[in-house]
Design an enzyme around this catalytic site. Structure first.
Site, PDB file in Angstrom:
ATOM      1  N   TYR A  30       0.834  -1.207   0.000  1.00  0.00           N
ATOM      2  CA  TYR A  30       0.000   0.000   0.000  1.00  0.00           C
ATOM      3  C   TYR A  30       0.871   1.260   0.000  1.00  0.00           C
ATOM      4  O   TYR A  30       0.642   2.197  -0.761  1.00  0.00           O
ATOM      5  CB  TYR A  30      -0.945  -0.003   1.214  1.00  0.00           C
ATOM      6  CG  TYR A  30      -1.723   1.282   1.358  1.00  0.00           C
ATOM      7  CD1 TYR A  30      -2.597   1.699   0.352  1.00  0.00           C
ATOM      8  CD2 TYR A  30      -1.574   2.100   2.480  1.00  0.00           C
ATOM      9  CE1 TYR A  30      -3.298   2.888   0.459  1.00  0.00           C
ATOM     10  CE2 TYR A  30      -2.278   3.293   2.600  1.00  0.00           C
ATOM     11  CZ  TYR A  30      -3.132   3.682   1.589  1.00  0.00           C
ATOM     12  OH  TYR A  30      -3.815   4.868   1.697  1.00  0.00           O
ATOM     13  N   SER A 112      -5.036  14.041   6.286  1.00  0.00           N
ATOM     14  CA  SER A 112      -5.861  13.704   5.117  1.00  0.00           C
ATOM     15  C   SER A 112      -7.328  13.553   5.509  1.00  0.00           C
ATOM     16  O   SER A 112      -7.639  13.105   6.622  1.00  0.00           O
ATOM     17  CB  SER A 112      -5.359  12.384   4.531  1.00  0.00           C
ATOM     18  OG  SER A 112      -6.319  11.818   3.664  1.00  0.00           O
ATOM     19  N   GLN A 133      -6.116  18.433   4.513  1.00  0.00           N
ATOM     20  CA  GLN A 133      -6.283  18.111   3.074  1.00  0.00           C
ATOM     21  C   GLN A 133      -7.727  17.717   2.817  1.00  0.00           C
ATOM     22  O   GLN A 133      -8.293  16.877   3.516  1.00  0.00           O
ATOM     23  CB  GLN A 133      -5.345  16.967   2.681  1.00  0.00           C
ATOM     24  CG  GLN A 133      -5.524  16.492   1.243  1.00  0.00           C
ATOM     25  CD  GLN A 133      -6.416  15.263   1.134  1.00  0.00           C
ATOM     26  OE1 GLN A 133      -6.550  14.502   2.078  1.00  0.00           O
ATOM     27  NE2 GLN A 133      -7.055  15.079  -0.008  1.00  0.00           N
ATOM     28  N   TYR A 135     -10.387  15.991   0.360  1.00  0.00           N
ATOM     29  CA  TYR A 135     -10.885  15.258  -0.802  1.00  0.00           C
ATOM     30  C   TYR A 135     -12.285  15.786  -0.990  1.00  0.00           C
ATOM     31  O   TYR A 135     -13.125  15.634  -0.105  1.00  0.00           O
ATOM     32  CB  TYR A 135     -10.909  13.747  -0.524  1.00  0.00           C
ATOM     33  CG  TYR A 135      -9.644  13.033  -0.899  1.00  0.00           C
ATOM     34  CD1 TYR A 135      -8.982  13.318  -2.089  1.00  0.00           C
ATOM     35  CD2 TYR A 135      -9.120  12.039  -0.080  1.00  0.00           C
ATOM     36  CE1 TYR A 135      -7.812  12.648  -2.435  1.00  0.00           C
ATOM     37  CE2 TYR A 135      -7.956  11.363  -0.428  1.00  0.00           C
ATOM     38  CZ  TYR A 135      -7.314  11.674  -1.607  1.00  0.00           C
ATOM     39  OH  TYR A 135      -6.161  11.017  -1.949  1.00  0.00           O
ATOM     40  N   THR A 161      -7.156  18.517  -2.939  1.00  0.00           N
ATOM     41  CA  THR A 161      -6.521  17.570  -3.863  1.00  0.00           C
ATOM     42  C   THR A 161      -7.298  17.473  -5.168  1.00  0.00           C
ATOM     43  O   THR A 161      -8.497  17.183  -5.176  1.00  0.00           O
ATOM     44  CB  THR A 161      -6.392  16.186  -3.197  1.00  0.00           C
ATOM     45  OG1 THR A 161      -5.538  16.326  -2.060  1.00  0.00           O
ATOM     46  CG2 THR A 161      -5.793  15.159  -4.152  1.00  0.00           C
ATOM     47  N   ARG A 170      -3.893   0.649  -8.753  1.00  0.00           N
ATOM     48  CA  ARG A 170      -2.606   0.269  -8.153  1.00  0.00           C
ATOM     49  C   ARG A 170      -2.518  -1.242  -8.201  1.00  0.00           C
ATOM     50  O   ARG A 170      -2.969  -1.936  -7.288  1.00  0.00           O
ATOM     51  CB  ARG A 170      -2.511   0.791  -6.735  1.00  0.00           C
ATOM     52  CG  ARG A 170      -2.921   2.244  -6.662  1.00  0.00           C
ATOM     53  CD  ARG A 170      -2.017   3.124  -5.885  1.00  0.00           C
ATOM     54  NE  ARG A 170      -2.552   4.465  -5.940  1.00  0.00           N
ATOM     55  CZ  ARG A 170      -3.317   5.013  -4.996  1.00  0.00           C
ATOM     56  NH1 ARG A 170      -3.605   4.344  -3.892  1.00  0.00           N
ATOM     57  NH2 ARG A 170      -3.784   6.229  -5.142  1.00  0.00           N
ATOM     58  N   LYS A 256      -3.645  21.056  -4.714  1.00  0.00           N
ATOM     59  CA  LYS A 256      -2.625  19.985  -4.699  1.00  0.00           C
ATOM     60  C   LYS A 256      -2.821  19.057  -5.886  1.00  0.00           C
ATOM     61  O   LYS A 256      -3.934  18.592  -6.143  1.00  0.00           O
ATOM     62  CB  LYS A 256      -2.744  19.175  -3.404  1.00  0.00           C
ATOM     63  CG  LYS A 256      -1.811  17.964  -3.333  1.00  0.00           C
ATOM     64  CD  LYS A 256      -1.932  17.273  -1.983  1.00  0.00           C
ATOM     65  CE  LYS A 256      -0.923  16.153  -1.816  1.00  0.00           C
ATOM     66  NZ  LYS A 256      -1.255  14.918  -2.518  1.00  0.00           N
ATOM     67  N   HIS A 280       1.080  13.098  -6.982  1.00  0.00           N
ATOM     68  CA  HIS A 280       0.584  12.139  -5.988  1.00  0.00           C
ATOM     69  C   HIS A 280       1.608  11.017  -5.762  1.00  0.00           C
ATOM     70  O   HIS A 280       1.264   9.875  -5.483  1.00  0.00           O
ATOM     71  CB  HIS A 280      -0.742  11.552  -6.481  1.00  0.00           C
ATOM     72  CG  HIS A 280      -1.769  11.316  -5.407  1.00  0.00           C
ATOM     73  ND1 HIS A 280      -2.841  12.144  -5.197  1.00  0.00           N
ATOM     74  CD2 HIS A 280      -1.915  10.314  -4.503  1.00  0.00           C
ATOM     75  CE1 HIS A 280      -3.597  11.666  -4.217  1.00  0.00           C
ATOM     76  NE2 HIS A 280      -3.053  10.562  -3.769  1.00  0.00           N
ATOM     77  N   ARG A 283       1.138   7.753  -7.862  1.00  0.00           N
ATOM     78  CA  ARG A 283       0.097   6.779  -7.487  1.00  0.00           C
ATOM     79  C   ARG A 283      -1.169   6.895  -8.324  1.00  0.00           C
ATOM     80  O   ARG A 283      -2.093   6.105  -8.156  1.00  0.00           O
ATOM     81  CB  ARG A 283      -0.266   6.962  -6.000  1.00  0.00           C
ATOM     82  CG  ARG A 283       0.862   6.586  -5.085  1.00  0.00           C
ATOM     83  CD  ARG A 283       0.606   7.054  -3.681  1.00  0.00           C
ATOM     84  NE  ARG A 283      -0.365   6.268  -2.937  1.00  0.00           N
ATOM     85  CZ  ARG A 283      -0.097   5.121  -2.321  1.00  0.00           C
ATOM     86  NH1 ARG A 283       1.116   4.605  -2.394  1.00  0.00           N
ATOM     87  NH2 ARG A 283      -1.034   4.487  -1.642  1.00  0.00           N
TER      88      ARG A 283
HETATM   89  C1  FNR Z   1      -0.854   9.427  -0.442  1.00  0.00           C
HETATM   90  N1  FNR Z   1      -1.189  10.672  -0.985  1.00  0.00           N
HETATM   91  C2  FNR Z   1      -2.370  11.274  -0.631  1.00  0.00           C
HETATM   92  N2  FNR Z   1      -2.662  12.522  -1.089  1.00  0.00           N
HETATM   93  C3  FNR Z   1      -3.800  13.161  -0.715  1.00  0.00           C
HETATM   94  O1  FNR Z   1      -4.023  14.299  -1.135  1.00  0.00           O
HETATM   95  N3  FNR Z   1      -4.679  12.544   0.146  1.00  0.00           N
HETATM   96  C4  FNR Z   1      -4.464  11.277   0.629  1.00  0.00           C
HETATM   97  O2  FNR Z   1      -5.261  10.760   1.417  1.00  0.00           O
HETATM   98  C5  FNR Z   1      -3.295  10.602   0.200  1.00  0.00           C
HETATM   99  N4  FNR Z   1      -3.024   9.315   0.621  1.00  0.00           N
HETATM  100  C6  FNR Z   1      -1.798   8.733   0.344  1.00  0.00           C
HETATM  101  C7  FNR Z   1      -1.486   7.485   0.883  1.00  0.00           C
HETATM  102  C8  FNR Z   1      -0.204   6.954   0.693  1.00  0.00           C
HETATM  103  C9  FNR Z   1       0.137   5.631   1.321  1.00  0.00           C
HETATM  104  C10 FNR Z   1       0.753   7.662  -0.043  1.00  0.00           C
HETATM  105  C11 FNR Z   1       2.154   7.133  -0.230  1.00  0.00           C
HETATM  106  C12 FNR Z   1       0.423   8.867  -0.623  1.00  0.00           C
HETATM  107  C13 FNR Z   1      -0.200  11.405  -1.796  1.00  0.00           C
HETATM  108  C14 FNR Z   1       0.711  12.221  -0.888  1.00  0.00           C
HETATM  109  O3  FNR Z   1       0.026  13.276  -0.284  1.00  0.00           O
HETATM  110  C15 FNR Z   1       1.890  12.819  -1.676  1.00  0.00           C
HETATM  111  O4  FNR Z   1       1.421  13.574  -2.748  1.00  0.00           O
HETATM  112  C16 FNR Z   1       2.883  11.754  -2.164  1.00  0.00           C
HETATM  113  O5  FNR Z   1       3.109  10.781  -1.171  1.00  0.00           O
HETATM  114  C17 FNR Z   1       4.189  12.436  -2.540  1.00  0.00           C
HETATM  115  O6  FNR Z   1       5.127  11.531  -3.018  1.00  0.00           O
HETATM  116  P1  FNR Z   1       6.249  10.820  -2.112  1.00  0.00           P
HETATM  117  O7  FNR Z   1       6.777  11.861  -1.173  1.00  0.00           O
HETATM  118  O8  FNR Z   1       5.539   9.710  -1.402  1.00  0.00           O
HETATM  119  O9  FNR Z   1       7.216  10.345  -3.121  1.00  0.00           O
END
Ligand code: FNR
Length: 383
Positions: A30, A112, A133, A135, A161, A170, A256, A280, A283
């Protein structure tokens, strides 16, 4: 930093390796996976690695100053925690651990909408440095209520976001059986049992729940919650919606997930105080350019009128310096903090903060930069 931790886990990568051994396979997949072939995720890091900076050595004795301010709040360092949902799957009480570490070190923690703790629990721990943040909920009543709860509980800055028009595919997660609600299978039980520290901590804290959203449902049934999240929080945004959120939130607000210059310009024109350049963390859309590769064009289009935030692929102080050199005002990290908490539990947030700060100071010293604003002048001259 305690000497044993410094030596055993001196880098984010060493914490990542430890996290992999400490949490169950489904939780690991995850946090660690991207979408598709993982191409975007790889590109984010490779493109950051390819940014070089020119050291200046004859600068006398000095101590680099990493402090900065954003939206009228002073921070000790120019980085913070990106929002991460389903947080307790990776480590129980992760939000509390990170919010507390962030407040202790004076940097922002972002909660989040899909976190496993509510704004009422986390806001008071952030000491005026919490960000929330959103959603975007389809029902304006729920949206207004979430914003009110964030504000009333001390969150100062809102990140909206934009880059989840549909849940990311994924494939690694699907294959590892990451489902909400969790499907308890013999394999999943086995995978949990062979990670006893995680299993024990999870048994103590309980199965992860989306506590911030439970208010909007009758009861806590995970299946109902999944339907609610899919129907209420999913879908594409439009400019009218973003304008409504702008009007409803009194404090600083940033969009974002911006990769396109025109979208950045439009968001600024409707009053957004910040643009968060991000894909993101790879992802959502595997074909996206590396976030760092679009940063300079967005900075040159709107950087004089708005704050530029950046995330996606940052794994150390040098990456932070690179993004700042290319014009970001502030840098966030998602996985780096989650690896730390997954690897070290309660000590993880503090340890990641120390690694990043120490690495940033060390690299600023190599570069001969007394302050963050000098970093841009260390980009190689192109002529
Ligand atoms: C996220 N990200 C994310 N972004 C957001 O706006 N709301 C969310 O709930 C989540 N949830 C989430 C879960 C997990 C497990 C990850 C790894 C990422 C994205 C996060 O905010 C961010 O943009 C990225 O993680 C940035 O990249 P790096 O630092 O992980 O490389």
């Amino acid at each position: 930093m305690p000497p044993n931790l410094t030596n055993r886990y001196p880098s984010i990568e060493s914490l990542r390796q430890r996290a992999r051994q400490r949490i169950p396979f489904f939780a690991w997949e995850y946090v660690d996976s991207g979408t598709g072939n993982g191409g975007c995720m790889r590109r984010n890091q490779e493109a950051l690695e390819s940014v070089t900076l020119v050291p200046h050595y004859i600068k006398g004795v000095f101590q680099p100053d990493t402090s900065t301010s954003l939206f009228d709040v002073d921070y000790n360092v120019p980085f913070g925690v990106s929002p991460v949902g389903l947080t307790a799957l990776m480590w129980p009480r992760a939000e509390r651990i990170l919010a507390k570490a962030a407040a202790d070190h004076r940097f922002p923690y972002t909660l989040s909408t899909a976190a496993t703790e509510a704004p009422e629990t986390i806001g008071p721990l952030t000491n005026g440095m919490g960000w929330f943040q959103l959603y975007p909920p389809r029902d304006p009543k729920i949206r207004r209520d979430l914003l009110l709860r964030a504000k009333d509980n001390g969150f100062t800055t809102l990140l909206v976001t934009a880059d989840v028009p549909v849940a990311g595919r994924r494939e690694r997660q699907v294959q590892a059986g990451v489902t909400v609600p969790p499907r308890v299978t013999p394999l999943m039980l086995w995978r949990s049992a062979i990670r006893p520290a995680w299993a024990f901590a999870t048994l103590k804290s309980g199965i992860p729940r989306f506590r911030g959203l439970e208010k909007y449902l009758d009861g806590r049934d995970m299946r109902d919650m999944l339907t609610f999240i899919g129907q209420e929080l999913g879908g594409s945004l439009d400019w009218e919606y973003l304008q409504a959120v702008r009007q409803e939130w009194e404090g600083p607000i940033a969009l974002k997930g911006v990769i396109d210059v025109e979208e950045a310009e439009r968001a600024v024109s409707i009053g957004y105080d910040g643009i968060m350049v991000s894909n993101h963390g790879g992802r959502q859309f595997d074909g996206s350019p590396a976030a760092i590769s679009v940063l300079p064009s967005i900075v040159s289009a709107v950087g004089d009128r708005t704050a530029i935030l950046f995330d996606s692929g940052v794994r150390g102080g040098l990456d932070i310096a690179r993004a700042l050199a290319l014009g970001a005002d502030f840098v966030l990290l998602g996985r780096a903090f989650m690896y730390g908490v997954s690897a070290l539990g309660d000590r993880g947030g503090d340890h990641v903060a120390r690694i990043l700060k120490d690495d940033l100071v060390n690299n600023m010293t190599q570069l001969g930069c007394r302050s963050l604003s000098e970093l841009a002048s260390r980009l190689p001259k192109t002529t």
